[in-house]
Scaffold this active site. Sequence first.
Site, PDB file in Angstrom:
ATOM      1  N   HIS A   1      78.650  16.164-105.949  1.00  0.00           N
ATOM      2  CA  HIS A   1      78.708  17.600-105.627  1.00  0.00           C
ATOM      3  C   HIS A   1      79.568  17.981-104.418  1.00  0.00           C
ATOM      4  O   HIS A   1      79.078  18.481-103.417  1.00  0.00           O
ATOM      5  CB  HIS A   1      77.300  18.186-105.464  1.00  0.00           C
ATOM      6  CG  HIS A   1      76.316  17.329-104.719  1.00  0.00           C
ATOM      7  ND1 HIS A   1      76.565  16.796-103.472  1.00  0.00           N
ATOM      8  CD2 HIS A   1      75.076  16.905-105.049  1.00  0.00           C
ATOM      9  CE1 HIS A   1      75.516  16.104-103.081  1.00  0.00           C
ATOM     10  NE2 HIS A   1      74.602  16.133-104.016  1.00  0.00           N
TER      11      HIS A   1
ATOM     12  N   ASN B   1      65.827   9.757-107.561  1.00  0.00           N
ATOM     13  CA  ASN B   1      64.827  10.254-106.603  1.00  0.00           C
ATOM     14  C   ASN B   1      63.571  10.765-107.311  1.00  0.00           C
ATOM     15  O   ASN B   1      63.107  11.881-107.107  1.00  0.00           O
ATOM     16  CB  ASN B   1      65.421  11.334-105.683  1.00  0.00           C
ATOM     17  CG  ASN B   1      65.896  12.558-106.431  1.00  0.00           C
ATOM     18  OD1 ASN B   1      66.172  12.507-107.622  1.00  0.00           O
ATOM     19  ND2 ASN B   1      65.975  13.675-105.734  1.00  0.00           N
TER      20      ASN B   1
ATOM     21  N   ASP C   1      74.131  18.813-111.197  1.00  0.00           N
ATOM     22  CA  ASP C   1      73.077  18.621-110.189  1.00  0.00           C
ATOM     23  C   ASP C   1      71.824  19.404-110.609  1.00  0.00           C
ATOM     24  O   ASP C   1      71.171  20.053-109.789  1.00  0.00           O
ATOM     25  CB  ASP C   1      73.552  19.026-108.783  1.00  0.00           C
ATOM     26  CG  ASP C   1      72.603  18.535-107.689  1.00  0.00           C
ATOM     27  OD1 ASP C   1      71.596  17.856-107.997  1.00  0.00           O
ATOM     28  OD2 ASP C   1      72.862  18.849-106.503  1.00  0.00           O
TER      29      ASP C   1
ATOM     30  N   LEU D   1      65.824  14.383-113.686  1.00  0.00           N
ATOM     31  CA  LEU D   1      64.871  14.547-114.800  1.00  0.00           C
ATOM     32  C   LEU D   1      63.422  14.534-114.327  1.00  0.00           C
ATOM     33  O   LEU D   1      62.511  14.869-115.090  1.00  0.00           O
ATOM     34  CB  LEU D   1      65.092  13.458-115.856  1.00  0.00           C
ATOM     35  CG  LEU D   1      66.406  13.549-116.651  1.00  0.00           C
ATOM     36  CD1 LEU D   1      66.527  12.363-117.604  1.00  0.00           C
ATOM     37  CD2 LEU D   1      66.499  14.864-117.415  1.00  0.00           C
ATOM     38  N   ARG D   2      63.210  14.123-113.059  1.00  0.00           N
ATOM     39  CA  ARG D   2      61.894  14.218-112.396  1.00  0.00           C
ATOM     40  C   ARG D   2      60.822  13.272-112.927  1.00  0.00           C
ATOM     41  O   ARG D   2      59.727  13.220-112.374  1.00  0.00           O
ATOM     42  CB  ARG D   2      61.335  15.642-112.435  1.00  0.00           C
ATOM     43  CG  ARG D   2      62.270  16.709-111.894  1.00  0.00           C
ATOM     44  CD  ARG D   2      62.472  16.587-110.412  1.00  0.00           C
ATOM     45  NE  ARG D   2      63.202  17.725-109.865  1.00  0.00           N
ATOM     46  CZ  ARG D   2      63.996  17.659-108.810  1.00  0.00           C
ATOM     47  NH1 ARG D   2      64.165  16.516-108.180  1.00  0.00           N
ATOM     48  NH2 ARG D   2      64.610  18.726-108.363  1.00  0.00           N
TER      49      ARG D   2
ATOM     50  N   ASN E   1      71.309  21.988-102.044  1.00  0.00           N
ATOM     51  CA  ASN E   1      71.969  21.142-101.074  1.00  0.00           C
ATOM     52  C   ASN E   1      72.950  20.221-101.785  1.00  0.00           C
ATOM     53  O   ASN E   1      72.521  19.451-102.633  1.00  0.00           O
ATOM     54  CB  ASN E   1      70.919  20.313-100.314  1.00  0.00           C
ATOM     55  CG  ASN E   1      71.520  19.643 -99.102  1.00  0.00           C
ATOM     56  OD1 ASN E   1      72.621  19.989 -98.681  1.00  0.00           O
ATOM     57  ND2 ASN E   1      70.812  18.671 -98.558  1.00  0.00           N
TER      58      ASN E   1
END
Lengths: 311, 429
Positions: B233, B95, B308, B64-65, B281
């Site tokens: 993932h 992150n 993701d 969600l940043r 990634n």
Amino acid sequence: MSGYPHRHLLGIESLEPSEIVAVLDTAEGLREILDRPLKKVPALRGKTVVNLFYEPSTRTRASFEVAEKVLSADSLSIAAAASSVQKGETLLDTAKNLEAMNPDMIVLRHSAAGAAHFLARHCRASIVNAGDGAHEHPTQALLDALTLRQRKGRLKGLRVAIVGDLLHSRVARSNVWLLSKMGAEVVLCAPPTLVPPGIDALAPVTHRIDEAVEGADAVMMLRIQRERMTGAFYPSDREYHVRFGLTEARVKRAKKDVLILHPGPMNRGVEIASEVADGPYSVILDQVTNGVAVRMAVLLLLLGGGGGGES
Amino acid sequence: MSRLLIKGGRVVDPAQRLDAVRDVLIEDGQVVSVGAKLSVRGAQVIDAGGLVVCPGFIDLHVHLREPGREDKETIATGTRAAAAGGFTAVCAMPNTAPVNDNSGITRFILDQARSEGVVRVHPIGAITRGSRGEELAEYGDLKESGCVAVSDDGRPVASARVMRRALEYAQAFDLPVVDHCEEPTLAERAAMNEGPVATLLGLRGAPAAAESIMVERDVQLAELTGGRLHVAHLSTAAGADAVRRGKARGVRVTAEATPHHLLLTDQAVKDSGYDASTKMNPPLRCEADRRAVVEALRDGTIDAIATDHAPHTVDDKKVEYEEAAFGVVGLETAVSLCLDRLVGPGLVPLPRLVALLSTGPARVFGLPGGTLAPRSPADVTLLALDRPRKVDPARFQSKGRNTPFAGWTLKGAAVMTIVGGSVVWKDDK
Ligand SMILES: [Zn+2]
């Protein structure tokens, strides 16, 4: 102009054999201009070419510049490493700024694979890939092919060994595409750590240089690209030279009239022994002249005609 | 008392082994009953005739940043994207900037979600402080303030010792440990999957073994410690096999897969002409890996489909391929992609897909929901199996436009999203 219906030259992979022949034939015809006392024709008068070089390259850049001058194009060279890139400007911004000058063509050398495709997608100008990372270096393959064709009279059926750092080499990729499209018999040779996975789908791979060189009409040596390597791919330069380097003794396994090509700059004493580099089989001077001729042909085919479709 | 009656839909609730035309009655944010021809006075009625009524979809893996990269996404825009895509709950990866490795950040995320969010947000805390892979974060505090799992996603836990301690310590708080499985020395500076396509493109690749080595290690550490491991993932045949073997011998391991790994291969990088919307990634793998991941989805090795969802600005992507940021958005395309490409051709039956999007993820992290059984939260996703949906990034609710599926025309879509009994998204076309 016919025979080359693309707006860009991004790689050899997407070319048809007939298009490769068109470039080589055009280059052959233009070579004569380079022997004239007055080396200038007005073919591209009024056309603007920008040489945008993100990696240092003396010979490729000089070769393009000469080709542009001979054809009377207005050209401008930018060594991007020394300009705005250091201030953090993106490739796209740089290209967009250059586009304000309305160039007809951008010749791009860049360390990132796909950089030329990226510009082709975002710019109006024709894009010529002058080397993008480990992807392709199409004009190098074309000039190598021109040299081979001049000396051997053909490409079809020639046995050509490509030896050295295949993993990091754009020259290898472009040459494998070109030679196999033209019907040459290509064999690849490198230590296993420098063989990119799946390359054997394009040409057989051996780890024994003696085998690769055996009966070869030409040997293309690839430079060990230390600057692109992460960690050690082989134990020492000494062992590399002994096991995988092109020595006098090994050259003797090839055909008597074998040609040795190296895209330069060479690591003498590593991939190639000095005696070989300076020996009679070397065609380095031909490569310089042919480099200019091939680049003239590319400029002319992309800019001189009535335009064409997409690449 | 607020009452909502969802009438006449095909109710698919894998937890109750239910797949039949039923009505669903909701009162005060909870499911009250699921039955045939319920009639309730004073209820607001939603006509679900011709639609599929499912437990609300849960995405275990979303970036969600916020806090820190609100230029890429915010909790407001990210949860709107989730609602538009049919998700009623998302798990937010830690992150952010700063990393969600303490209760202060967790509480901030939950506060933002309460005031700006459209769907439920379950924060995931970091495995290690700053996700640096060294010292463990304070799992007790993280759990107490609302984290549902821990992960250093984006970065693998490189040290086996640290991973072991995490799997051990997290058991005190019953937290699953989510690993982004990748052996870093094998994936150094890689821009895509290692293989013939990367070779032709001249791009540095990460081999499938970079993932599977780490999955093997983690499964063995979960076995050693008894901890709960969740593999994020999953993208390789060998990685899926390691999970399958672990499950068979009783290791507490679960796994998720993304729509892009289920549907695309590394050939997409080449076909797109180095378009960075194919860069993420783990990278898109080869066809054999892709098929193996689909098989793992079918045989139960994979427990959940997660997106993701990784939004980026245009500038982060509009650069040379190897310079571009990793990640693609997924919230607004996942359901339609799965309906069209997995259910459509019969690879995955509809009830199994619903399980992978609801019951499965709810179980993996022990979340409320995942079923329409009485007393469950009234989180409901309605699907129209015939609704055509063209992927048009310009119309995304997410700030991110970075999708490899732009222009795809898909059949089937989420058309209504209900969270706690309130309709938070409705698609009328
Ligand atoms: Zn990850």
